[in-house]
Design a protein around this motif. Structure first.
Motif, PDB file in Angstrom:
ATOM      1  N   LEU B  91      25.296  23.700  40.163  1.00  0.00           N
ATOM      2  CA  LEU B  91      24.203  24.749  39.811  1.00  0.00           C
ATOM      3  C   LEU B  91      25.051  26.111  39.839  1.00  0.00           C
ATOM      4  O   LEU B  91      26.087  26.135  40.157  1.00  0.00           O
ATOM      5  CB  LEU B  91      23.154  24.764  40.650  1.00  0.00           C
ATOM      6  N   LEU B  92      24.417  27.063  39.256  1.00  0.00           N
ATOM      7  CA  LEU B  92      24.969  28.307  39.079  1.00  0.00           C
ATOM      8  C   LEU B  92      24.921  28.977  40.544  1.00  0.00           C
ATOM      9  O   LEU B  92      24.294  28.982  41.334  1.00  0.00           O
ATOM     10  CB  LEU B  92      24.464  29.363  38.040  1.00  0.00           C
ATOM     11  N   ALA B  93      26.093  29.612  40.966  1.00  0.00           N
ATOM     12  CA  ALA B  93      26.547  30.212  42.229  1.00  0.00           C
ATOM     13  C   ALA B  93      27.077  31.422  42.129  1.00  0.00           C
ATOM     14  O   ALA B  93      27.842  31.745  41.138  1.00  0.00           O
ATOM     15  CB  ALA B  93      27.202  29.309  42.985  1.00  0.00           C
ATOM     16  N   PRO B  94      26.747  32.533  42.892  1.00  0.00           N
ATOM     17  CA  PRO B  94      27.572  33.713  42.972  1.00  0.00           C
ATOM     18  C   PRO B  94      28.940  33.566  43.069  1.00  0.00           C
ATOM     19  O   PRO B  94      29.553  33.096  43.858  1.00  0.00           O
ATOM     20  CB  PRO B  94      26.722  34.432  44.036  1.00  0.00           C
ATOM     21  N   CYS B  95      29.727  34.611  42.425  1.00  0.00           N
ATOM     22  CA  CYS B  95      31.032  34.621  42.335  1.00  0.00           C
ATOM     23  C   CYS B  95      31.588  36.125  42.028  1.00  0.00           C
ATOM     24  O   CYS B  95      30.602  36.924  41.597  1.00  0.00           O
ATOM     25  CB  CYS B  95      31.898  33.826  41.090  1.00  0.00           C
ATOM     26  N   VAL B  96      32.766  36.256  42.555  1.00  0.00           N
ATOM     27  CA  VAL B  96      33.189  37.696  42.357  1.00  0.00           C
ATOM     28  C   VAL B  96      34.255  37.997  41.211  1.00  0.00           C
ATOM     29  O   VAL B  96      35.056  37.012  41.115  1.00  0.00           O
ATOM     30  CB  VAL B  96      33.837  38.134  43.512  1.00  0.00           C
ATOM     31  N   VAL B  97      33.837  38.413  40.138  1.00  0.00           N
ATOM     32  CA  VAL B  97      34.654  38.476  38.903  1.00  0.00           C
ATOM     33  C   VAL B  97      35.575  39.643  39.270  1.00  0.00           C
ATOM     34  O   VAL B  97      35.041  40.701  39.158  1.00  0.00           O
ATOM     35  CB  VAL B  97      33.981  38.562  37.807  1.00  0.00           C
ATOM     36  N   ILE B  98      36.796  39.317  39.131  1.00  0.00           N
ATOM     37  CA  ILE B  98      38.234  40.173  39.253  1.00  0.00           C
ATOM     38  C   ILE B  98      38.789  40.399  37.975  1.00  0.00           C
ATOM     39  O   ILE B  98      39.458  39.311  37.529  1.00  0.00           O
ATOM     40  CB  ILE B  98      38.871  39.888  40.385  1.00  0.00           C
ATOM     41  N   ASP B  99      38.914  41.573  37.282  1.00  0.00           N
ATOM     42  CA  ASP B  99      39.978  41.708  36.070  1.00  0.00           C
ATOM     43  C   ASP B  99      41.031  42.145  36.983  1.00  0.00           C
ATOM     44  O   ASP B  99      41.406  43.397  37.410  1.00  0.00           O
ATOM     45  CB  ASP B  99      39.211  42.791  35.355  1.00  0.00           C
ATOM     46  N   ALA B 100      42.293  41.352  36.755  1.00  0.00           N
ATOM     47  CA  ALA B 100      43.537  41.556  37.332  1.00  0.00           C
ATOM     48  C   ALA B 100      44.125  42.832  36.818  1.00  0.00           C
ATOM     49  O   ALA B 100      43.869  42.849  35.441  1.00  0.00           O
ATOM     50  CB  ALA B 100      44.337  40.480  37.318  1.00  0.00           C
ATOM     51  N   ASP B 101      44.817  43.840  37.357  1.00  0.00           N
ATOM     52  CA  ASP B 101      45.626  44.770  36.748  1.00  0.00           C
ATOM     53  C   ASP B 101      47.127  44.424  36.505  1.00  0.00           C
ATOM     54  O   ASP B 101      47.722  45.415  35.963  1.00  0.00           O
ATOM     55  CB  ASP B 101      45.265  46.069  37.638  1.00  0.00           C
ATOM     56  N   GLY B 102      47.505  43.207  36.711  1.00  0.00           N
ATOM     57  CA  GLY B 102      48.749  42.904  36.425  1.00  0.00           C
ATOM     58  C   GLY B 102      49.750  43.115  37.546  1.00  0.00           C
ATOM     59  O   GLY B 102      50.807  42.606  37.513  1.00  0.00           O
ATOM     60  N   CYS B 103      49.428  44.096  38.301  1.00  0.00           N
ATOM     61  CA  CYS B 103      50.446  44.514  39.459  1.00  0.00           C
ATOM     62  C   CYS B 103      50.809  43.528  40.500  1.00  0.00           C
ATOM     63  O   CYS B 103      51.582  43.545  41.162  1.00  0.00           O
ATOM     64  CB  CYS B 103      50.142  45.824  40.166  1.00  0.00           C
ATOM     65  N   ASP B 104      49.508  42.779  40.883  1.00  0.00           N
ATOM     66  CA  ASP B 104      49.540  41.886  41.884  1.00  0.00           C
ATOM     67  C   ASP B 104      49.896  42.420  43.039  1.00  0.00           C
ATOM     68  O   ASP B 104      50.777  41.928  43.914  1.00  0.00           O
ATOM     69  CB  ASP B 104      50.613  40.539  41.615  1.00  0.00           C
ATOM     70  N   GLU B 105      49.279  43.685  43.677  1.00  0.00           N
ATOM     71  CA  GLU B 105      49.663  44.320  44.649  1.00  0.00           C
ATOM     72  C   GLU B 105      48.984  43.711  45.931  1.00  0.00           C
ATOM     73  O   GLU B 105      47.952  43.720  45.791  1.00  0.00           O
ATOM     74  CB  GLU B 105      49.313  45.847  44.272  1.00  0.00           C
ATOM     75  N   TRP B 106      49.847  43.757  47.077  1.00  0.00           N
ATOM     76  CA  TRP B 106      49.057  43.364  48.477  1.00  0.00           C
ATOM     77  C   TRP B 106      48.363  44.110  48.733  1.00  0.00           C
ATOM     78  O   TRP B 106      48.529  45.619  48.651  1.00  0.00           O
ATOM     79  CB  TRP B 106      50.397  42.668  49.312  1.00  0.00           C
ATOM     80  N   ALA B 107      47.373  43.909  49.531  1.00  0.00           N
ATOM     81  CA  ALA B 107      46.599  44.904  50.595  1.00  0.00           C
ATOM     82  C   ALA B 107      47.449  45.543  51.483  1.00  0.00           C
ATOM     83  O   ALA B 107      48.625  44.729  51.900  1.00  0.00           O
ATOM     84  CB  ALA B 107      45.268  44.256  51.050  1.00  0.00           C
ATOM     85  N   GLU B 108      47.091  46.699  52.071  1.00  0.00           N
ATOM     86  CA  GLU B 108      47.932  47.286  52.854  1.00  0.00           C
ATOM     87  C   GLU B 108      48.521  46.510  54.323  1.00  0.00           C
ATOM     88  O   GLU B 108      47.557  45.927  54.715  1.00  0.00           O
ATOM     89  CB  GLU B 108      47.244  48.487  53.349  1.00  0.00           C
ATOM     90  N   GLY B 109      49.719  46.501  54.592  1.00  0.00           N
ATOM     91  CA  GLY B 109      50.145  45.993  55.497  1.00  0.00           C
ATOM     92  C   GLY B 109      50.419  44.434  55.379  1.00  0.00           C
ATOM     93  O   GLY B 109      51.211  43.755  56.317  1.00  0.00           O
ATOM     94  N   LEU B 110      50.207  43.837  54.257  1.00  0.00           N
ATOM     95  CA  LEU B 110      50.407  42.505  54.079  1.00  0.00           C
ATOM     96  C   LEU B 110      51.451  42.407  53.205  1.00  0.00           C
ATOM     97  O   LEU B 110      51.748  43.098  52.274  1.00  0.00           O
ATOM     98  CB  LEU B 110      49.336  41.774  53.346  1.00  0.00           C
ATOM     99  N   PRO B 111      52.366  41.041  53.161  1.00  0.00           N
ATOM    100  CA  PRO B 111      52.311  40.398  54.265  1.00  0.00           C
ATOM    101  C   PRO B 111      53.286  40.927  55.483  1.00  0.00           C
ATOM    102  O   PRO B 111      54.128  41.622  55.422  1.00  0.00           O
ATOM    103  CB  PRO B 111      53.070  39.016  53.785  1.00  0.00           C
ATOM    104  N   LEU B 112      52.597  40.310  56.594  1.00  0.00           N
ATOM    105  CA  LEU B 112      53.190  40.854  57.842  1.00  0.00           C
ATOM    106  C   LEU B 112      54.226  39.884  58.583  1.00  0.00           C
ATOM    107  O   LEU B 112      54.186  38.800  58.029  1.00  0.00           O
ATOM    108  CB  LEU B 112      52.336  41.517  58.727  1.00  0.00           C
ATOM    109  N   GLU B 113      54.844  40.444  59.500  1.00  0.00           N
ATOM    110  CA  GLU B 113      55.717  39.540  60.332  1.00  0.00           C
ATOM    111  C   GLU B 113      55.199  39.336  61.534  1.00  0.00           C
ATOM    112  O   GLU B 113      55.316  40.499  62.356  1.00  0.00           O
ATOM    113  CB  GLU B 113      57.276  39.856  60.322  1.00  0.00           C
TER     114      GLU B 113
END
Lengths: 324, 436
Positions: B91-113
């Motif tokens: 059945l149809l279910a909610p999804c977040v549709v994301i248009d990629a900007d091509g930079c593939d940039e990590w969120a701040e601080g990721l990945p960490l050690e």
């Protein structure tokens, strides 16, 4: 020879004695009215009353003086008979009838995939939500027909279930069996039913079904009694208490999704009572009434849709329904 | 070699894809990340149309303990909170549709050690939950729940499930071969969470290279066990039975016999989450079957459309059936407009001659299903009750213990869809108890 006769006769006598004693000591005392009540009940053991079959309910209603008629399937004659047997009046519920709220026959609808598996709508529903394109529509595998204890539902050649009015008792077995929830109970006096429960918008529905409710709202506009509601995400709903069975919505609906359970009862004007006020002519939505002022008006039966608006408005009670 | 009672031997068909190294699936232009990718309580989207998101950013908020968030698979802009067909419910279910900007940039601080072995048990569990880790064998049960047994249950056995008994699939096999350290280190983190000194990694004997490699790499506290090749060897309860001889009681869970089982892929995801802070946004999936032109093992982001995956593998070739998961327990799909989920261990494309879509007939009471059933049930009786919808009687016949492995359906000479009947009965039983 003699000894064997005596032996067998003795055993027979002994057995008769034991049976005779147990018949007296272990006798089950049953209210004789219980049997009579049971005979009047439909005997389908459908369980809609909430008891384990007709016998259990017959027992309950006989022994419990406060018990009311919980059987939705009992007809008026039987209700009267049971009241007579028990010597008290029983309140029954208003008789109901099942109505199928989907008109999406296979010819009118699309499928998402080919279903192979058990012939049961509930089993089909668990395979990716059922094969039908419309997720609200009838799956057409006949589970309602299967569960109906009164054989009141038949699967038609169009692939949709049909309720036989005279057999349906409103026991609600089909209502709980249908995985799509498209069967609704309406009062027997009701006549109109919207054959769609889809929450899809007209745009979403278009590729899936040709005959569904497109939420255009025309029925709401034409209904003189404010009995119909519709919204962008809910199919039209008829409030059966408000509906006066005029049938205007049926002819107005562009997809023909509203249908009548039976033919409308047309009206006629009693010439002796008519004072020729012309109110009926003005309210008639089908232009079926004509005549000259101060002379008796005439109903054109071919045009009359049996809406009864004129009956309600006539100041001199001069209009009645034709009872066929 | 250790094994369990019952089970079947379907053709393995792993040769199609088992020797193909993992290839990275290229960055897509648009992702459809389903909000509900786990078993349990739902989650609610926390982003809205127009929001800028970075790779690894949280997209949803779990509602309840048995629930996990989903994360952005790449950086870009949220197009909308749309709807897409859910591969499990259809059945149809909610999804977040994301248009990629091509930079593939990590969120701040990721990945960490960081050193997960210096963290406390509670910290680790919290990290595992917020990273959205679920069981990656296909059932997608939230991992942190499985790792938080109630106080009255003592856990003494931890099993890493590398059996991969489903025919055709090789995603866990490739993971163990190419990235054994992630699996083993993740297993050690889980041992720490459970407070255990020892663990077992169980692999079916049809993966000798993986067994050998694990044998060499595994630290002393992780024992490597080879298991007999038999389906469903990788099913939780069967695995526990094969390795420890314990039997999970009827209606019980593995924790009732002191065992916890985690898939090899889950262990790797736990390591990423705990040591590097990386949430579960990609997985290894086998795209295989004779209906696909080039079978491949791919590392694919969650939310990638199935159609793109199929194109990447050379397209379809006489396909009759597309299945998420393996042929035994996977779920057939009716459209390519669905997205890859956290639990998509494989995409199997079968041709008409590989499938069996014929009508079924009456049960002849031959008893082959009884022999095959790894749970010791009588599937023939359940299937007959299923035809009549008699769920109460079926529950008396231990309906709810059925793990829906499909062994009975596979061996049935009358082609009876026994698992379908069981699912039907379970649904009826659930509906009846919900009414009460």
């Amino acid at each position: 020879m003699i000894s064997s006769i005596l032996l067998l006769g003795g055993i027979g006598f002994l057995a008769a004695l034991i049976l005779g004693i147990s018949a007296v000591t272990f006798a089950v005392k049953m209210d004789p009215r219980e049997k009579e009540v049971l005979d009047q009940l439909p005997g389908a053991n459908c369980g809609a009353c909430g008891f384990a079959g007709c016998a259990a309910f017959a027992h309950e209603i006989t022994v419990n003086p406060d018990a009311q008629m919980a059987c939705p399937a009992v007809n008026e004659a039987a209700l009267e008979a049971i009241s007579g047997i028990l010597g008290r009046s029983l309140g029954g519920s208003a008789p109901l009838i099942a109505c199928i709220r989907c008109k999406g026959a296979p010819a009118e609808t699309t499928n998402r995939y080919g279903y192979v598996g058990p012939k049961d709508c509930r089993a089909a529903q668990i395979v990716a939500g059922g094969p039908k394109g419309c997720q609200y529509g009838c799956l057409g595998l006949g589970t309602c027909e299967e569960v109906c204890p009164f054989n009141a539902i038949i699967m038609g050649e169009d692939g949709l279930p049909h309720v036989i009015e005279s057999l349906c008792t409103g026991c609600a077995k089909c209502v709980s069996a249908c995985p799509r929830g498209i069967i609704q109970l309406i009062p027997r006096t009701g006549n109109y039913c919207v054959g769609c429960v889809s929450k899809d918008t007209a745009k979403e529905m278009k590729p899936l079904c040709k005959v569904g409710c497109i939420k255009c709202g025309i029925c709401v506009d034409v209904c003189p009694f404010d009995a119909i509601t519709v919204s962008k995400t809910a199919s039209a709903e008829i409030d059966q208490d408000r509906c006066q069975r005029c049938g205007l919505c049926v002819s107005a609906c562009p997809t023909g999704v509203i249908s009548a359970l039976r033919m409308p009862q047309k009206v006629r004007i009693i010439a002796e009572k008519c004072k020729g006020c012309s109110i009926c002519e003005q309210v008639c939505p089908a232009e079926a009434i004509s005549g000259k002022v101060k002379e008796p008006y005439i109903v054109n039966e071919g045009k009359c849709i049996g809406c009864g608006l004129c009956i309600a408005k006539c100041p001199s009670d001069a209009i009645e329904r034709i009872i066929s | 070699m250790k094994t369990f009672k019952g089970g079947i031997h379907p053709p393995e068909e792993k040769q199609l894809v088992k020797d193909n190294p993992i290839v990275d699936f290229p960055l897509s232009s648009r992702y459809h990340v389903l909000v509900q990718q786990h078993l349990g309580a739902p989650a609610k989207p926390t982003v809205k149309a127009g929001d800028e998101v970075k790779k690894g950013q949280v997209l949803s908020e779990p509602l309840g303990f048995v629930s996990v968030p989903v994360h952005a698979p790449t950086s870009g802009r949220v197009k909308e909170i749309g709807k897409i067909v859910h591969p499990v419910t259809g059945l149809l279910a909610p999804c977040v549709v994301i248009d990629a900007d091509g930079c593939d940039e990590w969120a701040e601080g990721l990945p960490l050690e960081r050193d997960p072995f210096a963290m406390s048990r509670e910290e680790l569990l919290n990290v595992i939950k917020t990273a959205g880790v679920v069981g990656m064998g296909g059932a997608t049960f939230p991992t942190h729940v499985k790792l938080s047994p109630p106080k009255d249950k003592t856990i003494d056995t931890f099993i890493v499930n590398g059996a991969e008994c489903e025919p055709y699939l090789s995603s866990d096999h490739r993971l163990m071969l190419e990235e054994p350290d992630r699996v083993l280190k993740g297993a050690r983190v889980i041992m720490k969470v459970l407070g255990l000194e020892r663990a077992v990694i169980a692999i079916e004997a049809n993966k000798p290279d993986a067994i050998k490699l694990m044998w060499e790499k595994a630290p002393a506290e992780i024992q490597v066990e080879a298991l007999k090749v038999k389906y469903p060897q990788g099913a939780e309860k069967q695995l526990i039975n094969a390795l420890t001889g314990r039997e999970v009681p009827s209606g019980g869970l593995p924790m009732d016999v002191g065992a916890v089982v985690q898939n090899a892929g889950t262990c790797a995801a736990v390591w990423d989450a705990c040591a590097r802070g990386i949430p579960l946004i990609e997985r290894i999936t086998s795209v295989t079957g004779r209906g696909i032109v080039q079978p491949k093992n791919i590392r694919v982001r969650v939310g990638t459309l199935l159609g793109e995956v199929i194109d990447f593998c050379g397209g379809l070739n006489g396909a009759a059936k597309i299945i998420y998961g393996g042929p035994m327990m996977g779920i057939a799909q009716f459209t390519q407009d669905i997205s890859i989920m956290k639990g998509t261990s494989g995409v199997l494309v079968l041709r008409e001659q590989d499938t069996n879509i014929t009508a079924y007939s009456a049960c002849i009471s031959c008893g082959r299903c009884v022999e095959a059933c790894p749970m010791g049930l009588i599937p023939s009786v359940l299937s007959k009750l299923g035809e009549k919808g008699m769920f109460q009687k079926a529950v008396e016949n231990n309906l709810l213990d059925c793990v829906e492995c499909g062994s009975c359906t596979y061996v049935c000479p009358a082609n009876r869809p026994i698992v379908h009947f069981v699912k039907h009965l379970k649904a009826l039983s659930r509906a009846a108890s919900a009414k009460k």
